[in-house]
Design an enzyme around this catalytic site. Structure first.
Site, PDB file in Angstrom:
ATOM      1  N   GLY A 216       0.790  -1.012  -0.033  1.00 20.19           N
ATOM      2  CA  GLY A 216       0.065  -0.007  -0.068  1.00 20.19           C
ATOM      3  C   GLY A 216       0.919   1.135   0.089  1.00 20.19           C
ATOM      4  O   GLY A 216       2.298   0.986   0.067  1.00 20.19           O
TER       5      GLY A 216
ATOM      6  N   ASP B  28       2.100   5.892   3.797  1.00 18.55           N
ATOM      7  CA  ASP B  28       1.534   5.911   5.122  1.00 18.55           C
ATOM      8  C   ASP B  28      -0.001   5.395   5.432  1.00 18.55           C
ATOM      9  O   ASP B  28      -0.692   5.877   6.360  1.00 18.55           O
ATOM     10  CB  ASP B  28       1.553   7.490   5.632  1.00 18.55           C
ATOM     11  CG  ASP B  28       2.737   8.218   5.678  1.00 18.55           C
ATOM     12  OD1 ASP B  28       3.747   7.696   6.436  1.00 18.55           O
ATOM     13  OD2 ASP B  28       2.946   9.261   5.081  1.00 18.55           O
TER      14      ASP B  28
ATOM     15  N   THR C 295       6.210  -5.044   3.031  1.00 14.27           N
ATOM     16  CA  THR C 295       7.137  -4.760   1.919  1.00 14.27           C
ATOM     17  C   THR C 295       6.919  -3.109   1.749  1.00 14.27           C
ATOM     18  O   THR C 295       5.809  -2.364   2.403  1.00 14.27           O
ATOM     19  CB  THR C 295       6.741  -5.231   0.392  1.00 14.27           C
ATOM     20  OG1 THR C 295       5.144  -4.905   0.068  1.00 14.27           O
ATOM     21  CG2 THR C 295       6.824  -6.568   0.387  1.00 14.27           C
TER      22      THR C 295
ATOM     23  N   HIS D  69       7.219   2.871  -0.869  1.00 11.32           N
ATOM     24  CA  HIS D  69       7.938   3.916  -1.729  1.00 11.32           C
ATOM     25  C   HIS D  69       8.226   3.479  -3.250  1.00 11.32           C
ATOM     26  O   HIS D  69       8.542   2.175  -3.355  1.00 11.32           O
ATOM     27  CB  HIS D  69       9.249   4.449  -1.364  1.00 11.32           C
ATOM     28  CG  HIS D  69       9.247   5.364  -0.112  1.00 11.32           C
ATOM     29  ND1 HIS D  69       9.365   6.563   0.195  1.00 11.32           N
ATOM     30  CD2 HIS D  69       9.077   4.844   1.071  1.00 11.32           C
ATOM     31  CE1 HIS D  69       8.975   7.045   1.258  1.00 11.32           C
ATOM     32  NE2 HIS D  69       8.956   6.105   1.927  1.00 11.32           N
TER      33      HIS D  69
ATOM     34  N   ASN E 100      -7.972   1.026   5.856  1.00 14.06           N
ATOM     35  CA  ASN E 100      -7.587   1.033   7.299  1.00 14.06           C
ATOM     36  C   ASN E 100      -7.523   2.513   7.538  1.00 14.06           C
ATOM     37  O   ASN E 100      -8.083   3.468   6.839  1.00 14.06           O
ATOM     38  CB  ASN E 100      -5.834   0.990   6.914  1.00 14.06           C
ATOM     39  CG  ASN E 100      -5.261   0.849   8.328  1.00 14.06           C
ATOM     40  OD1 ASN E 100      -5.781   0.427   9.424  1.00 14.06           O
ATOM     41  ND2 ASN E 100      -3.993   0.889   8.401  1.00 14.06           N
TER      42      ASN E 100
ATOM     43  N   GLY F 201       4.466 -50.158 -48.529  1.00 13.78           N
ATOM     44  CA  GLY F 201       5.254 -50.125 -49.719  1.00 13.78           C
ATOM     45  C   GLY F 201       5.910 -48.806 -49.781  1.00 13.78           C
ATOM     46  O   GLY F 201       6.769 -48.603 -50.947  1.00 13.78           O
TER      47      GLY F 201
ATOM     48  N   SER G 149       8.659 -47.274 -48.474  1.00 12.52           N
ATOM     49  CA  SER G 149       9.944 -47.259 -48.366  1.00 12.52           C
ATOM     50  C   SER G 149      10.443 -48.058 -49.996  1.00 12.52           C
ATOM     51  O   SER G 149      11.383 -47.480 -50.530  1.00 12.52           O
ATOM     52  CB  SER G 149      10.727 -48.129 -47.230  1.00 12.52           C
ATOM     53  OG  SER G 149      10.551 -47.442 -46.173  1.00 12.52           O
TER      54      SER G 149
ATOM     55  N   SER H 193       3.579 -40.465 -41.413  1.00 15.37           N
ATOM     56  CA  SER H 193       3.047 -39.120 -40.898  1.00 15.37           C
ATOM     57  C   SER H 193       1.414 -39.300 -41.046  1.00 15.37           C
ATOM     58  O   SER H 193       0.661 -38.842 -41.974  1.00 15.37           O
ATOM     59  CB  SER H 193       3.560 -38.326 -42.253  1.00 15.37           C
ATOM     60  OG  SER H 193       3.530 -38.868 -43.555  1.00 15.37           O
TER      61      SER H 193
END
Lengths: 624, 294
Positions: free
Chosen positions: A28, A31, A108, A111, A162, A469, A471, A538
């Site tokens: 916050g 102050d 925390t 500023h 607050n 087939g 290949s 595929s």
């Protein structure tokens, strides 16, 4: 009596051991009375000792700002500079517990120049308590802090209005502030915003609801914090273990140590080591001094593997079926914490999980005004500024988006000279290389290279079931082209899986990646002027379309080698169908994995009753 | 508890993975006992891959020395002890030189000398954030400049579980794996894991004298009795352990771990109440830390 006593203690210790811990941050404006409120929380929950109270009384007289009343803020403002200036500089961690929960509070600083300290507190918090002075309402700092809270991924917010004692506990004042805040915070998509009127100084509504605020029907601050959901990473996720270190006391033991970031692990589980992709199975899971049957998210464990695989610090051991993403280009949110501005192009050390690499910000997409949320163009980032950036790493990183998993999606940047922590980042997603690396424009192009070989470069993509087939036809086709003096190359599914794609399995995700890689290789070869024959099952339309889209008009030729399943299974050249039918091969196309036949191939080869030579001939004809 | 333990083990492993030459401070107290236990778990089946460092002021309780030897033997960890040679030469002790000078020479200076001598770049400490106000703001990975100084204004931001352990030559890092534990957690864990502790934590009849209003255990013949003064036998125990003349005992009947926990639950004084160095002057712990005290 004594025994009863001992039993009570054991029960108590067990209860304590099972109590959940809620981590929250208070933030916050300067102050708004944060430290006072936390002092009050500690005091009301009886977590202050007598000698600390005595010290508080004497300190209150010396530094106090509350006249005759005890100055609760002095309980928490620990550093002397703070006491003298009456402000909070650094994050302070406080501990208290109630019958229901344990709490870790990060107090925390308000500023602007300490935004980074706030982000630090927020990075590990489940809930944010945002304080507003009832006399002042929503301030610029309130907005900035809410934005940082949202950026750091906190979803539960408490709006503590607050100093209600200073506005005569007026409900209208409270309602107006709540309406203001709710409207402003809509964009952050918090899961919940609980507004509570309090007085940190007098204690109203901190632990108990009091007469003064009788009009307020909600819970007190502590009661709310006792029941707000804790955003623990759910253990339904897929197993992820960042390897912190390899424990190798002797030749017989090789343990991979780390803390589970997601999911669970059991002996026998199939895993993969990323980024290499090597597969293994879990031999044992060790938690402390014990081998356990299962270890869940949040546990610090050691696992051993059945296979001798190469894994080291920075790798991530993941579920084999559902591995994590790996990439070296990302879009991320970045909070700059260094005194010197960040410039794109400069190299920094990046720590993500247990891996350290070199990283470069390749571009700043936009800077975000922390007060308004507006997007602005930027060429560099100053202290406490937040931006969305593109970042490129010197090695592939295993990750999850920050919104999915904070531990696998967060990183810090460290200055290479001073070793200071200068940036905190959160990954949005991986960038596809193509969109990020600018293609080097070359003088010589595909046409020029192909012309030298007196041919038109092509990609001939044969798709079909195993044993259809492909290949055989591909092989004949290449021989024919070769005898005509064409420059060719044949990419065969089985062969590529022995090399380039040996890290891939047969899950859907792996098959997709298998095709993506082959398509990219084919594209490079076509670009080199070759006629490339790709012979891959595929099975998925999507991936074949993806491959097609890599090529220019007329460069890609899809050939459907159409042999009925029964015929393929009858031939079963490699004995694979038999194995799959017995359940020894998983995800086998046609058996327990789908084959999506092409809808509009360039060439449809119906092979029943037709020789392989004839099929190859058909392809040759189609090429002309 | 499980999460606290897992977090501490993660921190210990992370520190070892990044350090060149780590060491663990070992004061023989209950927090050290928990730290050693966590380190053993972190590297099991191997022993912890770093030595323990005991800065011996020569004024520790006899039972602490005995416990130290037992634990070293049991854990297979290497122990390094160090005493400031100048302190020995000058015969520094708390009675003759005062608690402030004794602590500075035999603890703070001795620690710096030991760290310099062995070139440790990373030092594990058992400090907790609930102990003292300036500790509440200390990082888990706390950076020390050359000369071991702590600058509270130049702390590195510590986000998520990403600890920045990069340092230059001559700099070092103090790592506090049990930062987020409370005194209650320590006791609960000791009971739950059956961790051996120095018997002084349990109440027993012991010879004590009243010194500055607090009970001091007369552990050897170095106590300077005044005319007519002599030790009395009392049921006492200790909530923290340091140098015997600087650590006050509390009257207690709690002679089992369970009883100690029950007593801790109802305690009205913080554990550092019995520590005489914290409240010498305002901000005294912060000052000592800036000068290199742990």
């Amino acid at each position: 009596m004594e025994q009863q006593h001992a039993k009570d203690v054991l029960t108590f210790v067990e209860d304590q051991a099972n109590k959940e811990t809620l981590r929250f941050i208070t933030c916050g404006s300067v102050d708004d009375g944060k430290s006072t409120l936390i002092g009050r929380l500690l005091y009301e929950s009886k977590n202050i000792f007598d000698d600390q109270l005595q010290a508080l009384e004497s300190d209150s007289k010396r530094y106090g700002t509350q006249g005759e009343k005890m100055d609760m803020a002095l309980l928490v403002d620990g550093l002397q500079a703070e006491r003298e200036q009456g402000i909070t500089i650094d994050v302070a961690y406080r501990f208290f517990s109630t019958e229901k929960r344990r709490f870790i509070v990060a107090d925390t600083p308000g500023h602007e120049q300490y935004t980074r300290n706030m982000a630090t507190g927020a990075s590990t918090a489940d809930v944010a308590v945002i304080l507003v002075d009832a006399r002042k309402g929503i301030l610029v700092q309130t907005r900035r802090h809410s934005r940082i809270v949202s950026l750091m991924g906190i979803k539960q917010v408490v709006l503590a209005v607050n100093k209600m004692d200073l506005v005569s506990y007026d409900q209208k004042v409270f309602d107006a502030i709540v309406a203001d805040y709710t409207a402003f915070a809509a964009e952050f998509k918090f899961d919940s915003i609980m507004a509570i009127p309090v007085s940190g100084l007098d204690g109203d509504n901190v632990l108990e609801c009091t007469e003064n605020l009788a009009w307020f029907k909600g819970p007190s601050l502590i009661h709310h914090l006792e029941q707000v959901p804790i955003s623990l990473a759910a253990d339904r996720g897929d197993f992820r273990l960042p390897v912190q270190l390899v424990n190798r006391p002797n030749l017989d033991f090789r343990g991979f140590c780390g803390r589970i970031a997601e999911g669970a692990v059991r002996p026998g589980d199939a895993v993969r080591v990323l980024p290499s992709g090597v597969r293994a199975t879990v031999k044992a899971v060790i938690d402390g001094f014990d081998e356990v049957e299962v270890a869940k998210v949040g546990s610090s464990i050691t696992i051993t593997l059945n296979e001798e695989v190469d894994a080291s610090r920075g790798d991530v051991i993941v579920s084999a079926e559902r591995p994590a993403e790996v990439a070296d280009q990302f879009e991320a949110k970045l909070l700059w914490m260094g005194e010197h501005a960040m410039s794109p192009g400069r190299q920094y050390l990046m720590k993500m999980g247990c891996k350290e690499v070199t990283a470069t910000i390749t571009g700043i997409k936009y800077r975000e005004d922390v007060n308004t949320g507006g997007h602005m163009a930027a060429t560099n980032l100053e202290l406490n500024e937040i931006a969305t950036v593109d970042i490129s790493t010197s090695a592939p990183m295993v990750f999850e988006p920050y919104t999915t998993n904070k531990l696998l999606g967060s990183f810090i940047l460290v200055d290479k000279l001073t070793f200071e922590t200068v940036g905190a980042g959160m990954i949005d997603f991986a960038l596809r290389r193509a969109s990020n690396i600018h293609w080097q424009a070359l003088e010589l192009d595909r046409k020029a290279r192909a012309a030298l070989k007196h041919q038109e470069s092509r990609c001939i993509w044969l798709t079909g079931l195993s044993g259809s087939g492909k290949s055989t036809i591909a092989d004949l086709l290449e021989k024919r082209l070769y005898t005509q003096g064409k420059h060719t190359y044949l990419l065969d599914g089985d062969n590529v899986r022995h090399g380039l794609n040996r890290d891939l399995g047969f899950t859907e995700a792996d098959r997709v990646e298998n095709i993506r890689r082959v398509a990219e290789v084919a594209k490079l070869m076509v670009d080199a002027g070759l006629i490339v024959i790709v012979s891959f099952i595929s099975p998925f339309r999507n991936e074949r379309r993806m491959a097609r889209e890599l090529f220019g008009e007329g460069e890609f030729m899809e050939v459907f080698v159409d042999t009925p399943l029964e015929e393929c299974e009858r031939r079963d050249v490699k004995g694979l169908y038999a194995k799959a039918r017995k359940g020894e091969l998983k995800n086998f196309t046609g058996i327990d994995s789908d084959y999506e036949a092409p809808e509009a191939p360039e060439l449809h080869l119906r092979t029943t009753g037709v020789s392989a030579e004839a099929c190859a001939e058909q392809v040759m004809n189609a090429l002309v | 508890m499980k999460q606290l333990e897992a977090e501490s083990i993660e921190i210990i492993r992370e520190a070892v993975a990044t350090a060149r030459n780590p060491v663990m401070m070992y004061s023989v107290g209950k927090d050290s006992s928990v730290m050693l236990h966590l380190a053993r778990k972190a590297f099991y089946p191997a022993p912890p891959p770093f030595p323990l460092l005991h800065v011996d002021t020569q004024w520790k309780f006899k039972e602490m020395y005995a416990h130290r030897e037992r634990m070293v033997k049991e854990s297979g960890v290497k122990l390094i002890t160090y005493t400031n040679p100048e302190g020995i030469a000058q015969g520094v002790g708390p009675f003759t030189h005062g608690s402030g000078y004794h602590t500075d020479v035999m603890k703070t200076q001795a620690l710096k000398q030991a760290l310099d001598m062995h070139q440790f770049d990373l030092v594990f400490g058992g400090a907790r954030r609930d102990e003292e106000k300036s500790r509440a703001k200390e990082r888990v990975f706390s950076f020390r400049s050359a000369g071991h100084r702590w600058d509270p204004k130049a702390q590195r931001p510590e986000l998520w579980n990403l600890y920045n352990a990069r340092i230059k030559p001559d700099e070092s890092i103090r790592v506090f794996p049990i930062s987020n534990w409370t005194e209650q957690d320590i006791w609960n864990y000791i009971l739950q894991e059956r961790i051996p502790i120095v018997p002084l934590y349990l109440a027993a009849e012991r010879p004590v004298v009243k010194f500055n209003g607090q009970w001091i255990l007369v552990d050897d013949d170095r106590y300077p009795f005044k005319e007519g003064e002599k030790a009395v036998m009392k049921m006492v125990r200790f909530r923290t352990l340091g140098c015997w003349p600087l650590t006050a005992a509390v009257e207690s009947d709690a002679d089992t771990l369970e009883a100690v926990i029950a007593e801790t639950l109802n305690a009205r004084g913080s554990e550092r109440e019995g520590r005489m160095i914290d409240s010498d002057e305002p901000g005294s712990m912060e000052k000592k830390k800036q000068e290199g005290y742990f």
